[in-house]
Design an enzyme around this catalytic site. Sequence first.
Site, PDB file in Angstrom:
ATOM      1  CG  LEU A  33      -1.803   1.272   1.381  1.00 12.86           C
ATOM      2  CD1 LEU A  33      -2.851   1.321   0.281  1.00 12.86           C
ATOM      3  CD2 LEU A  33      -2.456   1.311   2.755  1.00 12.86           C
ATOM      4  CB  VAL A  34       1.556   3.963  -2.280  1.00 11.88           C
ATOM      5  CG1 VAL A  34       1.966   5.435  -2.252  1.00 11.88           C
ATOM      6  CG2 VAL A  34       2.697   3.104  -2.808  1.00 11.88           C
ATOM      7  CD  GLN A  53      -2.946   5.263  -3.697  1.00  9.05           C
ATOM      8  OE1 GLN A  53      -3.834   5.484  -4.521  1.00  9.05           O
ATOM      9  NE2 GLN A  53      -3.136   4.440  -2.661  1.00  9.05           N
ATOM     10  CE  LYS A  63       2.251  13.114  -5.079  1.00 10.82           C
ATOM     11  NZ  LYS A  63       2.430  13.868  -3.797  1.00 10.82           N
ATOM     12  N   GLY A  64       4.946   7.186  -8.409  1.00  9.96           N
ATOM     13  CA  GLY A  64       6.042   6.253  -8.644  1.00  9.96           C
ATOM     14  C   GLY A  64       6.529   5.525  -7.404  1.00  9.96           C
ATOM     15  N   GLY A  94       5.004   3.259  -5.571  1.00 15.24           N
ATOM     16  CA  GLY A  94       4.680   1.841  -5.605  1.00 15.24           C
ATOM     17  C   GLY A  94       5.693   1.044  -6.415  1.00 15.24           C
ATOM     18  CB  SER A  95       7.224   1.659  -9.734  1.00 20.92           C
ATOM     19  OG  SER A  95       6.027   1.628 -10.483  1.00 20.92           O
ATOM     20  CD  GLU A  97      -2.165 -13.885   0.293  1.00 19.37           C
ATOM     21  OE1 GLU A  97      -3.224 -14.149   0.894  1.00 19.37           O
ATOM     22  OE2 GLU A  97      -1.085 -13.704   0.869  1.00 19.37           O
TER      23      GLU A  97
END
Length: 466
Positions: free
Chosen positions: A254-255, A260, A262-263, A265-266, A287
């Site tokens: 989770l970001v 969110q 903005k990169g 998560g990557s 999962e």
Amino acid sequence: MVQKQPPSADPVVESKKRRRVGFSPADAGVEANECIKIYLASSKEEVGSPEISCLNPVDLNSFFDEEGKIYGYQGLKINVWINSISFCAYADITYQSASNGAKGVTDLKSALQKIFGETLVDSKDEFLQTFSTERDFMRKIVSRGEILQLKAINGSTDRLNNISGVPPSDLEVVRMSIDSSNAGLLYSRLVPLVLLFIDGSSPIDVTDPDWQLYLLIHKKEEKEECLYRLVGFSAVYRFYRYPDRSRMRLSQILVLPTCQQKGYGSFLVEAVNNVAVAENFYDLTVEEPSENFQHIRTCIDINRLIGFDPIKPAIDSAVQTLTQGKISKKAQVPRFIPPPSAIEKVRESLKINKKQFLNCWEILIYLALDPIDKYMEDYTMIIANHVRADVLGKDLETPGKQVVDVTSSYDPESSFVMFKSLGGGGETGSNIQTEKNQTDQEQQLKELVEERIREIKLVAEKVSPR
């Protein structure tokens, strides 16, 4: 004998009698989704500010009884503020009136504690004080964690630098075992975010040492001090694989909603990938990934695979076969799946599991076709073949399995017979499955193929200038 009473001659008396008979209006309740708003604030000045946008959590109705409704209140409004520094929460509850009707009065405090637990403070003043009293919460939490050294994969640093407005030097990924006191405390405060923003998720077991947290920290200089802010996290489970290896399963990621797009998560996924490679795990699985996460994950893995030389001959061979002639005119459609040696090299070097690599393989072929429009018809047939194999367990031109419902006194809703047909499209299958069912099935498969093609094109647009 029963006789009717003569009507009253006094209209005033009659009016009073009528007013004595009546019913209270039924309490239809109000859905939690309609009256609860969630906000994330980074300072006490933001609390109550009209400039702060409310967030979009998962279905709040699922946390309440009686079909997700709250009873006994008129004009109910619940604004929940979450401190993005310490993750304490405060619920500002207002209503016009309360009445104990047929459904009673919902205990709001008890209901909200199902979501927010001990993070929920009683008063607004106490909540506002947490912005100062717990200003260093994250710095203290990660002080005993392991700072990961992120390394670019395949010699490229572009993906590690692709964070909007934040230099990579201001970011740290810290790994902590969940059974440590600091990590356990932090996760207990993150549970409300897990419940609110990760669909279908539930808290992990904080007593199991095989769980690890990966924390993405933004370090920011402010008034001659370095402030630590959590912008995202993931929960990863390490489990045994016979005979002497371990696998990684990313179970939660989770970001924070305000961070969110903005990169981040990557960046966090790259960090987990780095650990899987550096520590030589057998592979990395995810999962039940959401659609959005799967898109991000696939874009990352495609970029990794494009620069992975050992699979280039296999891609070139598949593209050459596809471009030699009309696939649709062949008696049997080729599978166009990667050779086992390529699957093994990808797993061993990049820790991409087989299922994910097969998903990426279709996109790699799409990217290698030039011009794509010339070969799109044949490419679509290959995707249709893969979709049919995934859904029905058979290819377009090969034998497969048939499932037929049968009548049973044991369990009429779950009784069936499965058998393997000896010939694709033979008399046995056509006799058992009606023409209408076949038509419906083909329409559903067509829609799945169209959706898969859209997914492939979306990823291709992200990773290719085409």
